[in-house]
Design a protein around this motif. Structure first.
Motif, short mmCIF file in Angstrom:
data_model
loop_
_atom_site.label_atom_id
_atom_site.label_comp_id
_atom_site.label_asym_id
_atom_site.label_seq_id
_atom_site.Cartn_x
_atom_site.Cartn_y
_atom_site.Cartn_z
N PHE A 25 0.85 -1.24 -0.13
CA PHE A 25 0.03 0.05 -0.05
C PHE A 25 0.87 1.49 -0.04
O PHE A 25 0.46 2.28 -0.66
CB PHE A 25 -1.08 -0.13 1.09
N VAL A 27 1.49 2.00 -3.41
CA VAL A 27 0.44 2.58 -4.17
C VAL A 27 0.60 4.06 -3.88
O VAL A 27 0.45 4.93 -4.85
CB VAL A 27 -1.14 2.06 -3.64
N ILE A 28 0.64 4.35 -2.67
CA ILE A 28 0.73 5.75 -2.33
C ILE A 28 2.05 6.68 -3.08
O ILE A 28 1.95 7.41 -3.55
CB ILE A 28 1.25 6.22 -1.01
N VAL A 37 1.09 7.15 -6.71
CA VAL A 37 -0.15 8.09 -6.76
C VAL A 37 0.63 9.53 -6.57
O VAL A 37 0.33 10.44 -7.13
CB VAL A 37 -1.04 7.91 -5.91
N ILE A 58 -5.40 5.12 -10.78
CA ILE A 58 -5.39 4.47 -9.30
C ILE A 58 -5.21 2.84 -9.47
O ILE A 58 -4.62 2.16 -8.92
CB ILE A 58 -6.68 4.67 -8.61
N ALA A 93 -2.48 0.45 -8.06
CA ALA A 93 -2.82 -0.68 -7.27
C ALA A 93 -1.94 -1.95 -7.75
O ALA A 93 -1.22 -2.51 -7.22
CB ALA A 93 -4.45 -0.91 -7.42
N MET A 95 -7.87 -4.52 -3.23
CA MET A 95 -7.74 -3.64 -4.65
C MET A 95 -8.86 -4.06 -5.58
O MET A 95 -9.35 -3.05 -6.24
CB MET A 95 -6.28 -4.05 -5.02
N VAL A 145 -10.88 -0.79 -6.52
CA VAL A 145 -10.59 0.06 -7.74
C VAL A 145 -10.86 -0.78 -9.10
O VAL A 145 -10.49 -0.49 -10.27
CB VAL A 145 -9.24 0.53 -7.93
#
Ligand code: NA
Ligand code: NA
Ligand code: NA
Lengths: 433, 83, 433, 83, 433, 83
Positions: E172, E175-176, E179, E191, E195, E428, E432
């Motif tokens: 995760f 992911v940040i 992003v 997104i 993911a 995930m 998404v």
């Protein structure tokens, strides 16, 4: 009573055609050759059995859904199909021709009509679509063969490659033969058909199946059967030709021991071969690509479990489906044709010419290299038919001189022949495909 | 018909020519590759005495070997049944 | 917060229906029977697990793309589908019926709509299409079973075939039972459904699956589960019937040793059987054809690597997919039905009648042949359930006389039962398919 | 409903009849086949003493056997790892 | 002469693009890493080889029928396709975009046009459709992995599950990262793409392939290659982080021996896990369902032949096809992109963060439990990468204290990490997807 | 862009939260399961002496073992040929 009559009416016995009887008999001959004479049994047992299954009357095991509707459908489904295909007469023979020439979208529509009326693909037709129409089975077999092939003897003496090249002359001479018979009006082969027939001389089953799937799918049965049958005949066909073209002294030549080939060379070889194919003849890339992949898995030493599976479970499974699928095209109207006879005759000529070319090339090379470096008996192994052709060379060598073990020396041209015929296949697909 | 024959002849000429050219290049490439590989690789060492035999001279190993094999065979037989 | 709510809203817990709970429970019962009671675990473990997977709420693992669109689709996709299918109400239940009855081309169009909206076949649905809808899995299992079957004991005494014939009476008596229940208004089975249920009495899993795929696909789950469960119950169901119908003296009959059967006879048998099927009942040709092919691979001795693969890697792979696929149809609205109860009851009756018929036929044959040539205990093995039924015969024989080994004698009727039920299957498909 | 019953009955009669006829023909065909095969085949020879045992009485063979088996087991263990 | 020119014109050499050269080189690097450095060879050998095959110019091995028509088609087929797709310009680039966005029915129509003009799916494209587009291959690999996994060490100490949970923080955090890079304008990830990239940190190949097939299929090649490459780098990436975050004294902690875990617990565990997944996160049910199925086959003891096949023949076959299929998407226009660079960098960061989170969680748990119950070195094994990560823990443990065997203790978090990343995958897809 | 970041953050919070909650529940469920299973199961008996070894002490068995293995290896070698 009605029910008994219906059983009788739909039984095999009351529907048997002469063509089916003959083809079932052909199936038994293949089984006999495979089981009693040990003719390439791994392929000929499934092919022979599949041929019998395909010719069971009323069962439709080898037909597509649309073919089953044609043969077993009532008037409604035939009317519906004749409208769809634009057949004026509604005659089945006309509809079959229209269907064969139809656009893919129309074929799909006809299949939907057949399914709506309860007709489905027979089991062997499904196998045939997945294994052969898609092209997958010969490629997977080639991967497995790659995983079984040791290129060591060829790497120890790369000039053996020329013997594998020379033996491919049988392929192209046969093409000329097929074309000549047509020119003379004896047979009627297109250039595509002639090319597909020629590849029988490559003495390599999967290559022959792959080429004929692309160039002449309607000849697949005859070509595949000839290819495997003649590969089995190698121990009978080759020796007289080899004896005719060599002197006793030549056959006695003892070749020097092959050098040690390192693991690293064996790993690099499939990569070098792949690169050459990629750069020079992309049309042969699927076939030789899978072959190189199998061989790399074998030699690289880090994926033994994949290599084992490619050589065993996977190739066996594919062989079963490939054999049954080839058998499924052994139907009377495709097989019982003058063409089949022509294919059988041309196929054996291809073998003979390939054998002779290999031996003669070996003699030429021998005289160019001083005269007793190469025993010409190993030239015949260039046709491929691994490992049978190499064993024949060995046997004749031992006959001439009981201390003369040619097996390892013959394995070089033998595997070179596999590469050579795959290259020849690529050239044909490129030129006439 | 003549056209077919000439197609066949050119297929033979170009095909056989290509096969020979390709395999010639393969001979060259393979030889070059072997030479390069051998330059970077020491001569192969004489093979050590067969390991397997050495192992089996140890009686404890032997017992273990037999045990493993027995289990393997037992499994093999069982697998054959069933389905 | 919204996200947490969404997780909860789409969780299994908040969507679980009673039907799913019950079916998951049924799945656990099957796993329990398979693992703890050793009920045909090779099939019931995958079936049970597949049943649980199929009933996980919101996962749609066993649904087709269109079903997934029905169940999880928003208003847009449902509107689009209702237009396509011509549903006036736009009600999902109505659309499902329309879809089930739609032409194949319309089904394809609906699948495209579902895919365009992001709905795809669940994994188990894909397995189901490939393994069962195509008919391939039961046929490949039959090929493997053929490769595992030794017809020696039957060839040594071909009259045992009659015991395998007699035991098939259970199949047809059950058809009458199903039809009778319908006539009495207790159940509601069509003749196709009755036939598919009857085949449970054939005690042969792949045959039962193959027949119900063709005659009553909506009953596949119940029929397959019953067939395998009852095959596992053979050691409990058969002995009381066998004891009831035989005297102590009859059970003590020691049968003379079977003659040696030559390799060549074993090779010829699958060919003879195939020819008879081809001539008399083409409808049974796919099933018995693959069986004979497997057996020929086993006996011919020249394709051992194919035979090994058919008996091991291939049959195991197919068994995994077949089991999961059968499990995938264990969904509440198909399984939790009075019909399933009827099927379970009729199935066990079929077994009992088949057992009794086999024993009685053995007694008749025995009296016709002088009185102590045949131990009637081997008659029950005619139901098939190889090799369990033969072991039961052997066990009861040893109980009566500790020197009386009937196993080999019972293997004859046992494998004859496999042939008998495949023939019965062919007759049913021919008459009501 | 009556029709269904009669369909069921005729399925039973014809079905069971067909099964019996078919298997009778199979008995006849099989017996004929066996008779023909046996006529052309000499009586089976008494089996030779088990080859395997004889082989393993040779100590050299034994050692080779052990070596091969060790390799096989080694491979088997390695295969189990990985993936 | 014309023919020679045509051979040259269609040869690989004269059509080679820079992109293809680079990608073939990438393929060789993967082969080099796999063979010489033993980087996950079971996957990287097929992936690398597939990548080379996919980039052979003019061969179209990795293209669909429509793509082959685009690249190799003459003016007629391109005109036909441009009409069908509604392309005003008839430009190939525009048509490719229109085709990618087309409805499923239009795609089918375009495929028919391509087939009518003699263009077919390349072999690797067929493998890709069957193995990856259908979702089957990663699920079957997971079944095999389940059949190879021993949950004993985890069952002996279920709290190890928390280490497997903590290590998923790497996913995760990545992911940040993805992003964030997009927010800063450095990269451009959606997104879904973020993911799919994050899941590389799950250190589990099949999970990464499964997730990226669903969320970002165009990144599949880069993600799969990163995932397997970094799993191979575990022995290099993890130790410095582990040493940095632990004291010498912590590394010396000897853990108490694990209790005996009964057969019955091992049988129940996959069922408990399946039920929890079914109730809480159906989106993860296909992946974890197949994993639990494999594990149940392993532990239940009654289907050993199925379990063996799942662990050997079947997983090997699927691995060959999966690897080649992943390789088939290693084409220049998809792979040679700034995104790939971003994926490589983010992937390694994901691994590092996951490792650190695991170690830190172990330290927290240790201090909560009195201080020397847990050696923090086993925390890093929570990333999964079974069994490599556990071996790394063991090695560092032995370095600190030669009597300190951590392998079995580290297997608990190791297999928990597999479950943890499958759960993260499900979340995930749920959020998404 | 801001929206993307907030999506990413909530994915992290909910995702990581869910993973922890799920695995916590799995710890609880597993522990409960183990406790229930252990209650119904007697302590494991000390393992009997290895069967395999005992078996192989019987010379007749040994001979049979060797015979079976020889056959297996023979088969294994033959399988390697062909195709
Ligand atoms: Na050749
Ligand atoms: Na039966
Ligand atoms: Na993980």
């Amino acid at each position: 009573m009605e029910a008994l009559l219906s059983i009788w009416r739909d039984s095999g016995l009351s529907n048997l055609t002469v063509g089916q009887v003959v083809m079932i008999f052909v199936g038994f001959i293949l089984l006999y050759l495979a089981i009693n004479k040990k003719f390439e049994p791994l392929l000929l047992v499934p092919i022979g059995f599949g041929g019998i299954l395909a010719n069971i009357p009323q069962a439709g095991i080898a037909y597509s859904a649309v073919e089953n509707a044609f043969y077993f459908g009532g008037p409604e489904v035939l009317t519906e199909l004749s409208h769809l295909l634009g057949s004026a007469s509604g005659n089945i023979a006309e509809m079959k021709v229209l269907y064969a020439d139809a656009a893919a979208s129309l074929k799909a529509a006809a299949t939907f009509v057949a399914q709506d009326n309860g007709y489905n693909n027979g089991m062997l037709y499904n196998f045939y679509s997945i294994a052969i129409l898609s092209g997958a089975a010969p490629l997977l077999i080639f991967m497995g063969v790659g995983a079984m092939t040791d290129f060591g003897p060829l790497l120890a003496n790369p000039r053996m490659m020329y013997l594998g090249a020379a033996a491919q002359f049988g392929i192209f001479a046969t093409v000329i033969g097929a074309v000549g018979l047509t020119t003379m009006g004896i047979m009627d082969f297109s250039i595509q058909e002639a090319a597909a027939i020629g590849i029988i001389g490559g003495a390599d089953g999967p290559t022959a199946i792959w080429v004929s799937t692309m160039l002449a799918p309607h000849l697949l049965g005859a070509i595949a059967v000839s290819a495997y049958a003649y590969m089995a005949l190698v121990p009978m066909v080759q020796p007289p030709i080899m004896r005719l073209l060599t002197t006793e002294r030549e056959r006695k030549i003892v070749m020097s021991q092959l050098r040690h080939v390192s693991k690293r060379e064996k790993i690099m070889f499939p990569i070098v071969l792949l690169l050459l194919v990629a750069l020079l003849l992309p049309a042969a890339a699927p076939l030789l690509g899978m072959f190189c992949f199998g061989n790399l898995m074998r030699e690289c030493g880090v994926v033994d479990r994949l290599s084992d599976t490619a050589q065993n479970a996977l190739i066996n499974i594919v062989t079963i489906f490939l054999g049954l699928s080839v058998g499924s095209v052994l139907v009377a109207d495709k097989f019982l044709d003058l063409q089949t006879l022509g294919i059988m005759i041309l196929g054996i000529i291809a073998f003979a010419i390939g054998t002779a070319s290999g031996v003669l090339m070996a003699k030429i090379m021998n005289s160019m290299m001083g005269g007793n470096a190469i025993n010409p008996l190993i030239g015949s192994a260039g046709v491929s038919a691994v490992p049978m052709a190499a064993r024949v060379s060995n046997k004749l060598g031992l006959e001439a001189n009981p201390q003369n073990f040619l097996l390892m020396h013959a394995m070089g041209p033998n595997v070179a022949g596999v590469i050579g015929s795959a290259i020849a296949a690529g050239v044909m697909i490129k030129f006439v495909g | 018909m003549d056209e077919l024959l000439s197609e066949g002849l050119s297929l033979m000429v170009y095909g056989m020519g290509f096969v020979i050219v390709f395999l010639t290049l393969l001979v060259i490439a393979t030889s070059a590759m072997s030479r390069i590989v051998m330059r970077f690789e020491p001569a192969p060492l004489p093979k050590a005495a067969p390991k397997a035999k050495t192992m089996s001279s140890n009686p404890a190993d032997d017992a273990q070997l037999i045990a493993v094999m027995t289990a393997a065979i037992h499994k093999f037989r069982n697998d054959r049944k069933g389905q």
